[in-house]
Design a protein around this motif. Structure first.
Motif, PDB file in Angstrom:
ATOM      1  N   TYR A   1      21.507  13.916 -94.755  1.00  0.00           N
ATOM      2  CA  TYR A   1      22.226  12.890 -95.512  1.00  0.00           C
ATOM      3  C   TYR A   1      21.813  11.480 -95.123  1.00  0.00           C
ATOM      4  O   TYR A   1      21.850  10.561 -95.948  1.00  0.00           O
ATOM      5  CB  TYR A   1      23.736  13.040 -95.300  1.00  0.00           C
ATOM      6  N   ASP A   2      21.444  11.280 -93.849  1.00  0.00           N
ATOM      7  CA  ASP A   2      21.106   9.943 -93.355  1.00  0.00           C
ATOM      8  C   ASP A   2      20.173  10.112 -92.153  1.00  0.00           C
ATOM      9  O   ASP A   2      20.562  10.705 -91.145  1.00  0.00           O
ATOM     10  CB  ASP A   2      22.380   9.195 -92.945  1.00  0.00           C
ATOM     11  N   ASN A   3      18.968   9.570 -92.256  1.00  0.00           N
ATOM     12  CA  ASN A   3      17.987   9.729 -91.184  1.00  0.00           C
ATOM     13  C   ASN A   3      18.464   9.149 -89.860  1.00  0.00           C
ATOM     14  O   ASN A   3      17.969   9.540 -88.789  1.00  0.00           O
ATOM     15  CB  ASN A   3      16.663   9.066 -91.583  1.00  0.00           C
ATOM     16  N   ALA A   4      19.419   8.222 -89.902  1.00  0.00           N
ATOM     17  CA  ALA A   4      19.926   7.628 -88.665  1.00  0.00           C
ATOM     18  C   ALA A   4      20.564   8.679 -87.767  1.00  0.00           C
ATOM     19  O   ALA A   4      20.654   8.485 -86.546  1.00  0.00           O
ATOM     20  CB  ALA A   4      20.930   6.523 -88.979  1.00  0.00           C
ATOM     21  N   ASN A   5      20.988   9.767 -88.333  1.00  0.00           N
ATOM     22  CA  ASN A   5      21.611  10.828 -87.535  1.00  0.00           C
ATOM     23  C   ASN A   5      20.609  11.535 -86.631  1.00  0.00           C
ATOM     24  O   ASN A   5      21.008  12.145 -85.633  1.00  0.00           O
ATOM     25  CB  ASN A   5      22.295  11.847 -88.449  1.00  0.00           C
ATOM     26  N   TYR A   6      19.324  11.458 -86.949  1.00  0.00           N
ATOM     27  CA  TYR A   6      18.336  12.072 -86.076  1.00  0.00           C
ATOM     28  C   TYR A   6      18.291  11.370 -84.722  1.00  0.00           C
ATOM     29  O   TYR A   6      18.078  12.012 -83.684  1.00  0.00           O
ATOM     30  CB  TYR A   6      16.952  12.063 -86.727  1.00  0.00           C
ATOM     31  N   GLN A   7      18.489  10.057 -84.717  1.00  0.00           N
ATOM     32  CA  GLN A   7      18.537   9.345 -83.441  1.00  0.00           C
ATOM     33  C   GLN A   7      19.731   9.813 -82.622  1.00  0.00           C
ATOM     34  O   GLN A   7      19.629  10.008 -81.401  1.00  0.00           O
ATOM     35  CB  GLN A   7      18.629   7.833 -83.682  1.00  0.00           C
ATOM     36  N   LYS A   8      20.875  10.018 -83.265  1.00  0.00           N
ATOM     37  CA  LYS A   8      22.062  10.505 -82.561  1.00  0.00           C
ATOM     38  C   LYS A   8      21.828  11.915 -82.026  1.00  0.00           C
ATOM     39  O   LYS A   8      22.250  12.250 -80.919  1.00  0.00           O
ATOM     40  CB  LYS A   8      23.271  10.477 -83.495  1.00  0.00           C
ATOM     41  N   ALA A   9      21.153  12.747 -82.824  1.00  0.00           N
ATOM     42  CA  ALA A   9      20.855  14.111 -82.378  1.00  0.00           C
ATOM     43  C   ALA A   9      19.929  14.079 -81.169  1.00  0.00           C
ATOM     44  O   ALA A   9      20.131  14.820 -80.195  1.00  0.00           O
ATOM     45  CB  ALA A   9      20.222  14.915 -83.510  1.00  0.00           C
ATOM     46  N   TYR A  10      18.907  13.213 -81.223  1.00  0.00           N
ATOM     47  CA  TYR A  10      17.988  13.087 -80.097  1.00  0.00           C
ATOM     48  C   TYR A  10      18.709  12.604 -78.848  1.00  0.00           C
ATOM     49  O   TYR A  10      18.553  13.173 -77.757  1.00  0.00           O
ATOM     50  CB  TYR A  10      16.855  12.128 -80.453  1.00  0.00           C
ATOM     51  N   ASP A  11      19.529  11.562 -78.984  1.00  0.00           N
ATOM     52  CA  ASP A  11      20.239  11.003 -77.832  1.00  0.00           C
ATOM     53  C   ASP A  11      21.162  12.042 -77.194  1.00  0.00           C
ATOM     54  O   ASP A  11      21.231  12.157 -75.972  1.00  0.00           O
ATOM     55  CB  ASP A  11      21.058   9.778 -78.256  1.00  0.00           C
ATOM     56  N   GLU A  12      21.869  12.803 -78.036  1.00  0.00           N
ATOM     57  CA  GLU A  12      22.810  13.791 -77.513  1.00  0.00           C
ATOM     58  C   GLU A  12      22.068  14.950 -76.849  1.00  0.00           C
ATOM     59  O   GLU A  12      22.462  15.422 -75.765  1.00  0.00           O
ATOM     60  CB  GLU A  12      23.709  14.313 -78.635  1.00  0.00           C
ATOM     61  N   ALA A  13      21.020  15.416 -77.483  1.00  0.00           N
ATOM     62  CA  ALA A  13      20.247  16.502 -76.898  1.00  0.00           C
ATOM     63  C   ALA A  13      19.617  16.072 -75.575  1.00  0.00           C
ATOM     64  O   ALA A  13      19.647  16.822 -74.585  1.00  0.00           O
ATOM     65  CB  ALA A  13      19.168  16.969 -77.871  1.00  0.00           C
ATOM     66  N   LYS A  14      19.061  14.878 -75.533  1.00  0.00           N
ATOM     67  CA  LYS A  14      18.435  14.381 -74.309  1.00  0.00           C
ATOM     68  C   LYS A  14      19.463  14.257 -73.186  1.00  0.00           C
ATOM     69  O   LYS A  14      19.172  14.603 -72.024  1.00  0.00           O
ATOM     70  CB  LYS A  14      17.762  13.031 -74.554  1.00  0.00           C
ATOM     71  N   ASP A  15      20.649  13.785 -73.518  1.00  0.00           N
ATOM     72  CA  ASP A  15      21.699  13.668 -72.515  1.00  0.00           C
ATOM     73  C   ASP A  15      22.034  15.033 -71.927  1.00  0.00           C
ATOM     74  O   ASP A  15      22.161  15.178 -70.705  1.00  0.00           O
ATOM     75  CB  ASP A  15      22.949  13.035 -73.137  1.00  0.00           C
ATOM     76  N   CYS A  16      22.173  16.029 -72.787  1.00  0.00           N
ATOM     77  CA  CYS A  16      22.528  17.372 -72.321  1.00  0.00           C
ATOM     78  C   CYS A  16      21.389  17.993 -71.519  1.00  0.00           C
ATOM     79  O   CYS A  16      21.605  18.576 -70.447  1.00  0.00           O
ATOM     80  CB  CYS A  16      22.904  18.259 -73.510  1.00  0.00           C
ATOM     81  N   ILE A  17      20.171  17.862 -72.015  1.00  0.00           N
ATOM     82  CA  ILE A  17      19.016  18.441 -71.321  1.00  0.00           C
ATOM     83  C   ILE A  17      18.830  17.775 -69.955  1.00  0.00           C
ATOM     84  O   ILE A  17      18.494  18.444 -68.971  1.00  0.00           O
ATOM     85  CB  ILE A  17      17.752  18.307 -72.188  1.00  0.00           C
ATOM     86  N   SER A  18      19.058  16.476 -69.886  1.00  0.00           N
ATOM     87  CA  SER A  18      18.887  15.764 -68.615  1.00  0.00           C
ATOM     88  C   SER A  18      19.897  16.212 -67.568  1.00  0.00           C
ATOM     89  O   SER A  18      19.693  15.974 -66.371  1.00  0.00           O
ATOM     90  CB  SER A  18      19.013  14.253 -68.837  1.00  0.00           C
ATOM     91  N   LYS A  19      20.969  16.864 -67.999  1.00  0.00           N
ATOM     92  CA  LYS A  19      22.018  17.319 -67.089  1.00  0.00           C
ATOM     93  C   LYS A  19      21.993  18.832 -66.896  1.00  0.00           C
ATOM     94  O   LYS A  19      22.998  19.431 -66.524  1.00  0.00           O
ATOM     95  CB  LYS A  19      23.387  16.887 -67.631  1.00  0.00           C
ATOM     96  N   GLU A  20      20.848  19.447 -67.131  1.00  0.00           N
ATOM     97  CA  GLU A  20      20.808  20.908 -67.048  1.00  0.00           C
ATOM     98  C   GLU A  20      21.206  21.405 -65.657  1.00  0.00           C
ATOM     99  O   GLU A  20      21.780  22.493 -65.529  1.00  0.00           O
ATOM    100  CB  GLU A  20      19.453  21.459 -67.458  1.00  0.00           C
ATOM    101  N   GLY A  21      20.928  20.647 -64.625  1.00  0.00           N
ATOM    102  CA  GLY A  21      21.348  21.038 -63.285  1.00  0.00           C
ATOM    103  C   GLY A  21      22.848  20.931 -63.102  1.00  0.00           C
ATOM    104  O   GLY A  21      23.490  21.819 -62.518  1.00  0.00           O
ATOM    105  N   ILE A  22      23.432  19.852 -63.611  1.00  0.00           N
ATOM    106  CA  ILE A  22      24.883  19.650 -63.526  1.00  0.00           C
ATOM    107  C   ILE A  22      25.617  20.698 -64.357  1.00  0.00           C
ATOM    108  O   ILE A  22      26.635  21.253 -63.933  1.00  0.00           O
ATOM    109  CB  ILE A  22      25.252  18.237 -64.018  1.00  0.00           C
ATOM    110  N   TYR A  23      25.083  20.978 -65.542  1.00  0.00           N
ATOM    111  CA  TYR A  23      25.723  21.917 -66.463  1.00  0.00           C
ATOM    112  C   TYR A  23      25.346  23.371 -66.185  1.00  0.00           C
ATOM    113  O   TYR A  23      25.844  24.277 -66.850  1.00  0.00           O
ATOM    114  CB  TYR A  23      25.344  21.576 -67.899  1.00  0.00           C
ATOM    115  N   LYS A  24      24.441  23.580 -65.229  1.00  0.00           N
ATOM    116  CA  LYS A  24      23.966  24.933 -64.891  1.00  0.00           C
ATOM    117  C   LYS A  24      23.359  25.623 -66.115  1.00  0.00           C
ATOM    118  O   LYS A  24      23.778  26.707 -66.537  1.00  0.00           O
ATOM    119  CB  LYS A  24      25.087  25.775 -64.275  1.00  0.00           C
ATOM    120  N   LEU A  25      22.347  24.973 -66.679  1.00  0.00           N
ATOM    121  CA  LEU A  25      21.631  25.495 -67.837  1.00  0.00           C
ATOM    122  C   LEU A  25      20.176  25.767 -67.467  1.00  0.00           C
ATOM    123  O   LEU A  25      19.620  25.138 -66.566  1.00  0.00           O
ATOM    124  CB  LEU A  25      21.672  24.492 -68.994  1.00  0.00           C
TER     125      LEU A  25
END
Length: 513
Positions: A223-247
């Motif tokens: 619906y809006d390409n701007a959402n891809y930036q939000k998806a990237y930011d959220e995914a990067k945040d989660c991936i960067s915490k894989e040790g904290i989140y035990k992933l």
């Protein structure tokens, strides 16, 4: 009809539909008398978890529908149930029997969540004690609405218990953008208040809320390409915490689907955990039965039903060097003590199907000596770390972060070529590098197709990326699906019985009148 301000206390606290509100309720408590402590909030949330294990949700009706509507799962020609044929041929009718039962089940889950959320306000306790439990309810509510909005578009959005039966019959649809906005708010609350990790991945943690936020934003990119930036930011945040989140990624792809190992694995982010027993079809694993080989003796379950069977071209087009192919398929079965190739399956059961079958729900499901596999203790992987990496890779490509895009997809590919107990390591699939934006987009969608094969996500990818004209054409896995219409088939029809009861839900989705 009277207004009643109460909840139903059944097995684990269950919420029934509006038609069940009668003049002489039995065994009922008012919210004020039930919600007296924090543990009662959890009990209400447990009611939602219980509904999620029912056949009318992901165990059978909804999962089957998503599988058959995609391009990777075909229907055994001997299966003539209209509701299944309609999904498989993309000739859906508004009175489809599958939709008629999983739609109300979704709202039962939502109703249980709404009761828990509202009930928490009645409990005298600190927010730090209540909010982590409320966060579970808000995550589950978002999870269910995310399924509904992708399937049906504008839908009734209920965020409070329904106490007025008459008013409930005149609830109108909520626009798609508003549904997504509410899903995001719920997931953000869940991310704030859930713990960093849960030992049991059937209960959501921060990682689940964050991963689903990334998935929601990725879906909204249509619906809006701007959402891809939000998806990237959220995914990067989660991936960067894989040790904290035990992933992490399980080293052996087969172990991801081994019921004896998944509970201790770092890869599952959120699962539906089936208990291997039946209480009115609550807790039974139907995918093992629907995807298993007829009369097959190799897993001790009595064989499956050969209902959801991949088209042969899915199998033949998948590179043999990709370890995921060996894990995802059963190309042989055991009949009368002898192992036979898939070309002989029908010899031993005429209503079977001479095609490789899906193995993700059968091979490592555990001992199931009855019920054609329905009594196994499977974990249905609703979200796992490999999918989060691919969500991040797809979003990163859209916003020009090619380094992260390559790194994340290559982590998934590295495991795919590492081999395991079924084949030896190989050089396929090779690492990705130097692709154009368009070429990477095609590659990552293909990667999702293989990595997440038969895990209920393919139809959603087809719809959000408008892949129908390609995958349902003559060159697709199942050949041309003449019923496909891009102005109709990216949404399912709203159930006819709901429209009859409540005309305010009209108009019907395009193409289903």
């Amino acid at each position: 009809m009277k207004k009643y301000k109460y909840i139903f206390v059944l097995v684990g606290l269950s919420i029934m539909g509006c038609s069940d509100l009668e003049e002489k309720p039995v065994g009922l408590l008012t919210p004020e008398t039930f919600f007296t402590s924090v543990d009662k909030i959890q009990l209400a949330v447990n009611g939602a978890y219980g509904h999620m294990q029912h056949r009318n949700f992901m165990s059978r009706e909804m999962s089957m529908s998503l599988m058959l509507a995609s391009d990777m799962v075909d229907l055994n020609v001997n299966v003539t149930n209209p509701e299944r044929v309609q999904f498989n041929t993309l000739a859906l009718q508004a009175d489809n029997a599958n939709i008629a039962v999983y739609w109300p089940k979704c709202y039962q889950i939502i109703g249980a969540c709404n009761d828990a959320i509202a009930g928490a306000d009645l409990v005298t306790a600190d927010q730090t004690a209540k909010n982590p439990i409320v966060a579970q309810a808000r995550f589950i509510r978002a999870f269910v609405y995310f399924h509904l909005v992708r399937q049906f578009g504008a839908i009734p959005y209920l965020e409070a218990p329904v106490t007025d039966v008459i008013a409930a019959g005149s609830i109108s649809k909520t626009p798609v953008a508003d549904v997504y906005a509410k899903i995001i708010v719920d997931l953000q609350f869940a991310k704030e208040w859930l713990p960093n990790f849960q030992t049991a991945r059937a209960m959501p943690a921060k990682s689940a809320a964050s991963a689903y936020l990334a998935s929601v934003y990725l879906t909204m990119g249509q619906y809006d390409n701007a959402n891809y930036q939000k998806a990237y930011d959220e995914a990067k945040d989660c991936i960067s915490k894989e040790g904290i989140y035990k992933l992490g990624l399980e080293a052996n792809f087969q172990d991801v689907f081994d019921t004896s190992k998944t509970d201790a694995s770092l890869e599952p982010i959120f699962v539906i955990d089936f208990i291997g027993t039946s209480d009115g079809d609550q807790g039974r694993d139907y995918q093992a039965a629907f995807t298993g080989i007829r009369a097959d003796e190799q897993y001790g379950s009595g064989g499956g039903w050969s209902v959801e069977v991949p088209s042969l071209s899915v199998y033949t087009s998948w590179n043999d060097l990709d370890y995921r192919k060996a894990v995802s398929f059963d190309a042989t079965g055991v009949f009368k003590g002898v192992r036979q190739p898939y070309t002989n399956f029908k010899t031993y059961y005429s209503a079977g199907d001479n095609r490789p079958h899906i193995a993700k729900y059968t091979r490592k499901a555990g001992t199931a000596l009855e019920g054609n596999g329905r009594n196994t203790k499977s974990n249905y992987l609703m979200m796992r770390y490999a999918e989060l990496l691919l969500i991040g890779a797809e979003a990163a490509n859209e916003v020009g972060q090619t380094g992260d895009a390559n790194t994340w997809i290559n982590r998934v590919r590295a495991r795919a070529r590492s081999g395991g107990g079924l084949i030896t390591a190989s050089a396929f699939p090779a690492d990705v590098s130097g692709l154009t934006k368009d070429a990477f987009r095609t590659t990552v969608l293909d990667e999702r197709k293989w990595e997440l094969a038969f895990e209920f996500s393919r139809w959603y990818d087809i719809a959000r990326r408008n892949l129908g004209p390609t995958v349902f054409a003559a060159g697709g896995f199942e050949g041309a699906k003449s019923g496909f219409n891009p102005t109709r088939n990216y949404l399912f029809p709203l159930p006819a019985n709901e429209l009859t009861r409540n005309p305010k839900l009209l108009p019907q989705n395009p193409g289903y009148n």
